[in-house]
Enzyme design. Structure first.
Site, PDB file in Angstrom:
ATOM      1  N   GLN A  98      -2.041  -7.146   3.372  1.00 10.74           N
ATOM      2  CA  GLN A  98      -2.441  -8.566   3.421  1.00 10.74           C
ATOM      3  C   GLN A  98      -3.835  -8.737   4.032  1.00 10.74           C
ATOM      4  O   GLN A  98      -4.751  -9.319   3.423  1.00 10.74           O
ATOM      5  CB  GLN A  98      -1.440  -9.368   4.249  1.00 10.74           C
ATOM      6  N   ASP A  99      -4.011  -8.229   5.258  1.00 13.06           N
ATOM      7  CA  ASP A  99      -5.278  -8.449   5.961  1.00 13.06           C
ATOM      8  C   ASP A  99      -6.413  -7.674   5.315  1.00 13.06           C
ATOM      9  O   ASP A  99      -7.558  -8.161   5.247  1.00 13.06           O
ATOM     10  CB  ASP A  99      -5.153  -8.019   7.433  1.00 13.06           C
ATOM     11  N   LEU A 143      -6.703  -1.246  10.030  1.00  4.96           N
ATOM     12  CA  LEU A 143      -5.588  -2.155   9.724  1.00  4.96           C
ATOM     13  C   LEU A 143      -4.361  -1.407   9.213  1.00  4.96           C
ATOM     14  O   LEU A 143      -3.290  -2.006   9.074  1.00  4.96           O
ATOM     15  CB  LEU A 143      -6.030  -3.175   8.664  1.00  4.96           C
ATOM     16  N   MET A 177       2.428   1.204   9.556  1.00  3.38           N
ATOM     17  CA  MET A 177       3.790   0.873   9.158  1.00  3.38           C
ATOM     18  C   MET A 177       4.065  -0.373   9.988  1.00  3.38           C
ATOM     19  O   MET A 177       4.328  -0.295  11.187  1.00  3.38           O
ATOM     20  CB  MET A 177       4.728   2.031   9.512  1.00  3.38           C
ATOM     21  N   SER A 178       3.974  -1.543   9.366  1.00  3.44           N
ATOM     22  CA  SER A 178       3.839  -2.780  10.136  1.00  3.44           C
ATOM     23  C   SER A 178       5.139  -3.579  10.261  1.00  3.44           C
ATOM     24  O   SER A 178       5.124  -4.681  10.810  1.00  3.44           O
ATOM     25  CB  SER A 178       2.752  -3.660   9.510  1.00  3.44           C
ATOM     26  N   THR A 211      -1.438  -6.135  18.463  1.00  6.70           N
ATOM     27  CA  THR A 211      -0.431  -7.126  18.058  1.00  6.70           C
ATOM     28  C   THR A 211       0.241  -7.836  19.221  1.00  6.70           C
ATOM     29  O   THR A 211       0.398  -7.257  20.308  1.00  6.70           O
ATOM     30  CB  THR A 211       0.656  -6.420  17.211  1.00  6.70           C
ATOM     31  N   LYS A 224       2.045   0.854  18.847  1.00  2.00           N
ATOM     32  CA  LYS A 224       0.843   0.009  18.938  1.00  2.00           C
ATOM     33  C   LYS A 224       0.317  -0.059  20.373  1.00  2.00           C
ATOM     34  O   LYS A 224      -0.874  -0.321  20.591  1.00  2.00           O
ATOM     35  CB  LYS A 224       1.153  -1.394  18.403  1.00  2.00           C
ATOM     36  N   HIS A 250       0.436 -13.654  11.531  1.00  2.00           N
ATOM     37  CA  HIS A 250      -0.362 -14.427  10.576  1.00  2.00           C
ATOM     38  C   HIS A 250       0.128 -14.115   9.170  1.00  2.00           C
ATOM     39  O   HIS A 250       0.429 -12.982   8.826  1.00  2.00           O
ATOM     40  CB  HIS A 250      -1.863 -14.178  10.749  1.00  2.00           C
TER      41      HIS A 250
HETATM   42  P1  NAP Z   1       0.549  -4.884   5.770  1.00  2.00           P
HETATM   43  O1  NAP Z   1       0.409  -5.968   4.740  1.00  2.00           O
HETATM   44  O2  NAP Z   1       1.874  -4.265   5.994  1.00  2.00           O
HETATM   45  O3  NAP Z   1      -0.499  -3.740   5.374  1.00  2.00           O
HETATM   46  C1  NAP Z   1      -0.485  -2.489   5.996  1.00  2.00           C
HETATM   47  C2  NAP Z   1      -1.457  -1.590   5.281  1.00  2.00           C
HETATM   48  O4  NAP Z   1      -1.418  -0.285   5.900  1.00  2.00           O
HETATM   49  C3  NAP Z   1      -1.127  -1.355   3.790  1.00  2.00           C
HETATM   50  O5  NAP Z   1      -2.326  -1.241   3.070  1.00  2.00           O
HETATM   51  C4  NAP Z   1      -0.419  -0.014   3.825  1.00  2.00           C
HETATM   52  O6  NAP Z   1      -0.491   0.695   2.614  1.00  2.00           O
HETATM   53  C5  NAP Z   1      -1.243   0.696   4.883  1.00  2.00           C
HETATM   54  N1  NAP Z   1      -0.588   1.871   5.449  1.00  2.00           N
HETATM   55  C6  NAP Z   1       0.648   1.981   5.976  1.00  2.00           C
HETATM   56  N2  NAP Z   1       0.867   3.222   6.420  1.00  2.00           N
HETATM   57  C7  NAP Z   1      -0.252   3.939   6.154  1.00  2.00           C
HETATM   58  C8  NAP Z   1      -0.642   5.277   6.356  1.00  2.00           C
HETATM   59  N3  NAP Z   1       0.165   6.169   6.929  1.00  2.00           N
HETATM   60  N4  NAP Z   1      -1.877   5.646   5.968  1.00  2.00           N
HETATM   61  C9  NAP Z   1      -2.721   4.772   5.373  1.00  2.00           C
HETATM   62  N5  NAP Z   1      -2.405   3.492   5.141  1.00  2.00           N
HETATM   63  C10 NAP Z   1      -1.190   3.078   5.535  1.00  2.00           C
HETATM   64  O7  NAP Z   1       0.023  -5.392   7.183  1.00  2.00           O
HETATM   65  P2  NAP Z   1      -0.913  -6.651   7.533  1.00  2.00           P
HETATM   66  O8  NAP Z   1      -0.043  -7.825   7.750  1.00  2.00           O
HETATM   67  O9  NAP Z   1      -2.029  -6.707   6.578  1.00  2.00           O
HETATM   68  O10 NAP Z   1      -1.431  -6.226   8.985  1.00  2.00           O
HETATM   69  C11 NAP Z   1      -2.606  -5.445   9.140  1.00  2.00           C
HETATM   70  C12 NAP Z   1      -2.571  -4.737  10.484  1.00  2.00           C
HETATM   71  O11 NAP Z   1      -2.465  -5.702  11.527  1.00  2.00           O
HETATM   72  C13 NAP Z   1      -1.391  -3.802  10.692  1.00  2.00           C
HETATM   73  O12 NAP Z   1      -1.846  -2.734  11.487  1.00  2.00           O
HETATM   74  C14 NAP Z   1      -0.386  -4.626  11.458  1.00  2.00           C
HETATM   75  O13 NAP Z   1       0.452  -3.788  12.221  1.00  2.00           O
HETATM   76  C15 NAP Z   1      -1.306  -5.454  12.319  1.00  2.00           C
HETATM   77  N6  NAP Z   1      -0.827  -6.783  12.703  1.00  2.00           N
HETATM   78  C16 NAP Z   1      -0.353  -7.649  11.764  1.00  2.00           C
HETATM   79  C17 NAP Z   1       0.023  -8.917  12.152  1.00  2.00           C
HETATM   80  C18 NAP Z   1       0.537  -9.927  11.151  1.00  2.00           C
HETATM   81  O14 NAP Z   1       1.161 -10.906  11.573  1.00  2.00           O
HETATM   82  N7  NAP Z   1       0.260  -9.766   9.867  1.00  2.00           N
HETATM   83  C19 NAP Z   1      -0.090  -9.314  13.493  1.00  2.00           C
HETATM   84  C20 NAP Z   1      -0.603  -8.413  14.414  1.00  2.00           C
HETATM   85  C21 NAP Z   1      -0.991  -7.156  14.011  1.00  2.00           C
HETATM   86  P3  NAP Z   1       0.583   0.450   1.427  1.00  2.00           P
HETATM   87  O15 NAP Z   1       0.085  -0.769   0.696  1.00  2.00           O
HETATM   88  O16 NAP Z   1       0.465   1.706   0.661  1.00  2.00           O
HETATM   89  O17 NAP Z   1       1.915   0.245   2.066  1.00  2.00           O
HETATM   90  O1  G4F Z   2       8.500 -11.820  10.019  1.00  2.00           O
HETATM   91  P1  G4F Z   2       8.953 -10.782  10.962  1.00  2.00           P
HETATM   92  O2  G4F Z   2       9.534  -9.537  10.377  1.00  2.00           O
HETATM   93  O3  G4F Z   2       7.718 -10.481  11.909  1.00  2.00           O
HETATM   94  P2  G4F Z   2       7.605  -9.795  13.360  1.00  2.00           P
HETATM   95  O4  G4F Z   2       8.771  -8.951  13.660  1.00  2.00           O
HETATM   96  O5  G4F Z   2       7.294 -10.883  14.309  1.00  2.00           O
HETATM   97  O6  G4F Z   2       6.355  -8.832  13.149  1.00  2.00           O
HETATM   98  C1  G4F Z   2       5.181  -9.272  12.468  1.00  2.00           C
HETATM   99  O7  G4F Z   2       4.300  -9.870  13.395  1.00  2.00           O
HETATM  100  C2  G4F Z   2       3.804  -8.972  14.403  1.00  2.00           C
HETATM  101  C3  G4F Z   2       2.883  -9.790  15.315  1.00  2.00           C
HETATM  102  O8  G4F Z   2       3.636 -10.356  16.350  1.00  2.00           O
HETATM  103  C4  G4F Z   2       3.063  -7.838  13.733  1.00  2.00           C
HETATM  104  F1  G4F Z   2       2.553  -6.996  14.676  1.00  2.00           F
HETATM  105  C5  G4F Z   2       3.997  -7.087  12.808  1.00  2.00           C
HETATM  106  O9  G4F Z   2       3.265  -6.067  12.119  1.00  2.00           O
HETATM  107  C6  G4F Z   2       4.562  -8.061  11.777  1.00  2.00           C
HETATM  108  O10 G4F Z   2       3.512  -8.500  10.956  1.00  2.00           O
HETATM  109  O11 G4F Z   2      10.060 -11.390  11.937  1.00  2.00           O
HETATM  110  C7  G4F Z   2       9.802 -12.566  12.682  1.00  2.00           C
HETATM  111  C8  G4F Z   2      11.094 -13.033  13.339  1.00  2.00           C
HETATM  112  C9  G4F Z   2      11.843 -11.952  14.134  1.00  2.00           C
HETATM  113  O12 G4F Z   2      12.300 -12.510  15.315  1.00  2.00           O
HETATM  114  C10 G4F Z   2      13.025 -11.591  13.252  1.00  2.00           C
HETATM  115  O13 G4F Z   2      14.168 -11.143  13.950  1.00  2.00           O
HETATM  116  O14 G4F Z   2      11.992 -13.432  12.288  1.00  2.00           O
HETATM  117  C11 G4F Z   2      13.276 -12.927  12.587  1.00  2.00           C
HETATM  118  N1  G4F Z   2      14.045 -12.823  11.350  1.00  2.00           N
HETATM  119  C12 G4F Z   2      15.202 -13.497  11.096  1.00  2.00           C
HETATM  120  N2  G4F Z   2      15.678 -13.151   9.907  1.00  2.00           N
HETATM  121  C13 G4F Z   2      13.784 -12.041  10.295  1.00  2.00           C
HETATM  122  C14 G4F Z   2      14.808 -12.240   9.378  1.00  2.00           C
HETATM  123  N3  G4F Z   2      12.744 -11.199  10.047  1.00  2.00           N
HETATM  124  C15 G4F Z   2      12.753 -10.540   8.849  1.00  2.00           C
HETATM  125  N4  G4F Z   2      11.722  -9.723   8.559  1.00  2.00           N
HETATM  126  N5  G4F Z   2      13.762 -10.702   7.930  1.00  2.00           N
HETATM  127  C16 G4F Z   2      14.826 -11.532   8.152  1.00  2.00           C
HETATM  128  O15 G4F Z   2      15.717 -11.665   7.320  1.00  2.00           O
END
Ligand code: NAP
Ligand code: G4F
Length: 396
Positions: free
Chosen positions: A14-15, A87, A90-91, A134, A162, A188
Site C-alpha cells: 500500500q505505502d 517499507l 510481513m505487516s 509502527t 519492529k 493508515h
Molecule cells: P503492506 O501493504 O503489507 O506491504 C508490505 C510490503 O512489503 C509488500 O510490498 C510486500 O511484498 C513487502 N514484503 C514483505 N516481506 C518482504 C520480504 N521478506 N522482502 C521484501 N519485501 C517484502 O504494508 P503497508 O501497509 O504498505 O506498510 C508499509 C510498512 O509500514 C510496513 O513495514 C508496515 O509494517 C509498516 N506500517 C504500516 C502501517 C499501516 O497502518 N499501514 C502502520 C505502521 C507501520 P508482497 O507484495 O510481495 O507481499
Molecule cells: O486492521 P488490523 O489487522 O491492524 P493492526 O493489527 O492494528 O495492524 C496494522 O496497523 C499497525 C499500526 O498500528 C501496523 F504496524 C501493522 O502493520 C498493520 O498495518 O487490526 C486492527 C484491529 C485489531 O485490534 C484486531 O484485533 O482490528 C481488530 N480486528 C477485529 N476483527 C480484526 C478483525 N483485524 C483483522 N485483521 N481481521 C478481523 O477480522
C-alpha cells in the site's frame, strides 16, 4: 537541483505504491524492490509501471528480499540511492503469531541488513534512511495519547521484530552518524489497503452485502480502538522526515480513536445502511435495522434496493434474532489475537510543529473513499457474474 534517486523496499505494498507515485511526481528516479511471486503482484503499481524497453525510465523494479543480505547489498550498490524508504515487512499482526521467526528475520534483521549495506558500501554520508516503525510498538499502552516519549510495550511477534528495527535504526544513527529516521506511524488505510486488514475487510464485505454477493461478515474483537488516517497523507510525512537537516523519530497519527464497531457503522452509513449491535463478546451481532433508500440508490444503485430491502423486511418478530436474515455481522473467535492491542491514539504534535506535516483526510473522508472504491470494484464483479463470467471469491 540534481535529480534525486530513491530506493523503496516493499514497493508492491500500500505505502510503497503511494510513495512511488508521490516521488515520481516530485521528479525522483524511483527504484523498487519486489519479491518474486508466482503471480505478477504488480496491481498497485500498474499505473506507474514502465516497460523495460522504454528509454530513460524513472521507475525501475529489482527482484529482492529482506532476508537476503547479498541481494540487498548488491541492489544498494547498483542504485546508489540518496534516500531509502524501508517499507518491506510481513505487516500482518495476527499472521506474525503463525510466522514469528520469519517475521523477526524480514522485519527485524531485514532492517539491519539494509543499514549495514549502507555502512559497508561507504554511503553513510550520501544515503538517508526512513524506517517504517509502527504504533504497534506501544502495544499495551503506557500513556494516552502516545507520543515520541511514551515507553514501548510490544504485544506480538510483529511488534517485537519492529522494536528491534526501531532501535537498530537509532543505534546506526548514533554510532555511525547515519541520517536514519523512524516514522512511528499509526494505522493508515486506503482503497488499496491489504484486503485482510480490518478496515478493508469491512468495506469490501459491506459492498458485497449491498450488491447481494455476500450474506455476512465475520470479525474478531469489535471493541479494540484504532487511530486511523489516510495512507496518502502518511507517505508525505515519510518524505518530509528525509528532507530535514537532522534525522529524528516522529509520531504520525490523527489524534482520534474509533472502535471497530463504530467503523462498521460509519462504513454502512456511507451507503445508507444502519447497523445496530446487540449482545457481548462472541455473542455480539450486527443487524440491518434501517435503510436510507435515497442514499443507497445514489451510492450503490436503485436496482440493488429490492435485494437489500429483503434482508430488512424479512425480519419477523417471531424469528429469534440469531436466525434473522437481517444479521450482517458476527464474531468469529478465530480472529482473536493471543495478545491484543486494545487502544491506540497518537499525538502528532512534533511532526506538525517540526516537519510542518498536516493531514488532509479525516476518518469520514477515509471511509467515504474506501466505500466508494469498493462498491465500484464489487460492481465490476457483479456485472461479470451477470454476464456469465467467473469471478473469484478471495478467501482470507
Ligand atoms: P503492506 O501493504 O503489507 O506491504 C508490505 C510490503 O512489503 C509488500 O510490498 C510486500 O511484498 C513487502 N514484503 C514483505 N516481506 C518482504 C520480504 N521478506 N522482502 C521484501 N519485501 C517484502 O504494508 P503497508 O501497509 O504498505 O506498510 C508499509 C510498512 O509500514 C510496513 O513495514 C508496515 O509494517 C509498516 N506500517 C504500516 C502501517 C499501516 O497502518 N499501514 C502502520 C505502521 C507501520 P508482497 O507484495 O510481495 O507481499
Ligand atoms: O486492521 P488490523 O489487522 O491492524 P493492526 O493489527 O492494528 O495492524 C496494522 O496497523 C499497525 C499500526 O498500528 C501496523 F504496524 C501493522 O502493520 C498493520 O498495518 O487490526 C486492527 C484491529 C485489531 O485490534 C484486531 O484485533 O482490528 C481488530 N480486528 C477485529 N476483527 C480484526 C478483525 N483485524 C483483522 N485483521 N481481521 C478481523 O477480522
Amino acid at each position: 537541483m540534481p535529480q534525486k534517486t530513491a530506493l523503496i523496499t516493499g514497493v508492491t505494498g500500500q505505502d510503497g505504491a503511494y510513495l512511488s507515485e508521490y516521488l515520481l511526481k516530485k521528479g525522483y528516479i524511483v527504484h523498487g524492490i519486489k519479491r518474486r511471486s508466482s503471480m505478477f503482484n504488480t496491481d498497485r503499481i500498474d499505473h506507474i509501471y514502465q516497460d523495460p524497453h522504454v528509454e530513460h525510465r524513472n521507475f525501475m523494479l529489482h527482484y529482492g528480499d529482506m532476508t537476503d543480505s547479498m541481494n540487498i547489498t548488491r541492489i544498494v550498490q547498483e542504485v546508489q540511492p540518496d534516500e531509502i524508504y524501508n517499507l518491506a515487512a510481513m505487516s500482518h499482526v495476527k499472521v506474525s503469531f503463525d510466522t514469528p521467526e520469519y517475521t523477526a528475520n524480514a522485519d527485524g534483521v531485514g532492517t539491519l541488513r539494509l543499514l549495514e549495506a549502507v555502512r559497508l558500501l561507504g554511503l553513510t554520508e550520501k544515503t538517508r534512511i526512513y524506517q517504517a516503525s509502527t504504533s504497534e510498538l506501544y502495544g499495551m499502552v503506557q500513556q494516552v495519547p502516545q507520543n515520541e516519549q511514551t515507553p514501548f510495550y510490544p504485544r506480538s511477534p510483529y511488534a517485537v521484530a519492529k522494536l528491534y528495527a526501531y532501535w537498530i535504526t537509532v543505534n546506526y544513527r548514533e554510532a555511525y552518524g547515519l541520517h536514519a529516521s523512524n516514522g512511528i506511524l499509526f494505522n493508515h488505510e486506503s482503497p488499496i489497503r491489504g484486503e485482510t486488514f480490518v478496515t478493508r475487510k469491512i468495506t469490501r464485505a459491506l459492498s458485497k452485502i449491498a450488491l447481494g454477493m455476500q450474506d455476512q461478515l465475520f470479525l474478531g474483537n469489535l471493541s479494540s480502538r484504532r487511530d486511523w488516517g489516510h495512507a496518502k497523507d502518511y507517505i508525505k510525512a515519510m518524505h518530509l522526515m528525509l528532507q530535514q537537516e537532522k534525522p529524528d523519530d516522529y509520531v504520525i497519527a490523527t489524534g482520534v480513536t474509533t472502535t471497530i464497531r463504530d467503523f462498521i457503522k460509519m462504513a454502512a452509513a456511507e451507503i445508507g445502511l444502519e447497523i445496530t449491535f446487540e449482545g457481548v463478546g462472541v455473542e455480539e451481532k450486527g443487524f440491518l435495522t434501517a435503510i436510507n433508500e435515497t442514499k443507497f440508490a445514489e451510492t450503490v444503485g436503485e436496482q440493488y434496493l429490492p435485494g437489500i430491502k429483503s434482508r430488512l423486511t424479512s425480519l419477523s418478530p417471531s424469528l429469534p434474532h440469531s436466525l434473522s436474515p437481517s444479521q450482517i455481522v458476527g464474531v468469529d473467535p478465530s480472529y482473536f489475537r493471543p495478545t491484543e492491542v486494545e487502544l491506540l491514539i497518537g499525538d502528532p504534535s512534533k511532526a506538525m510543529n517540526q516537519l510542518g506535516w498536516k493531514r488532509e483526510y479525516d476518518l469520514k473522508d477515509l471511509v467515504e473513499d474506501m466505500m466508494q472504491s469498493d462498491i465500484k470494484l464489487m460492481k465490476k464483479d457483479a456485472w461479470l457474474r451477470e454476464g456469465g463470467y467467473r469471478t473469484l471469491n478471495y478467501f482470507e
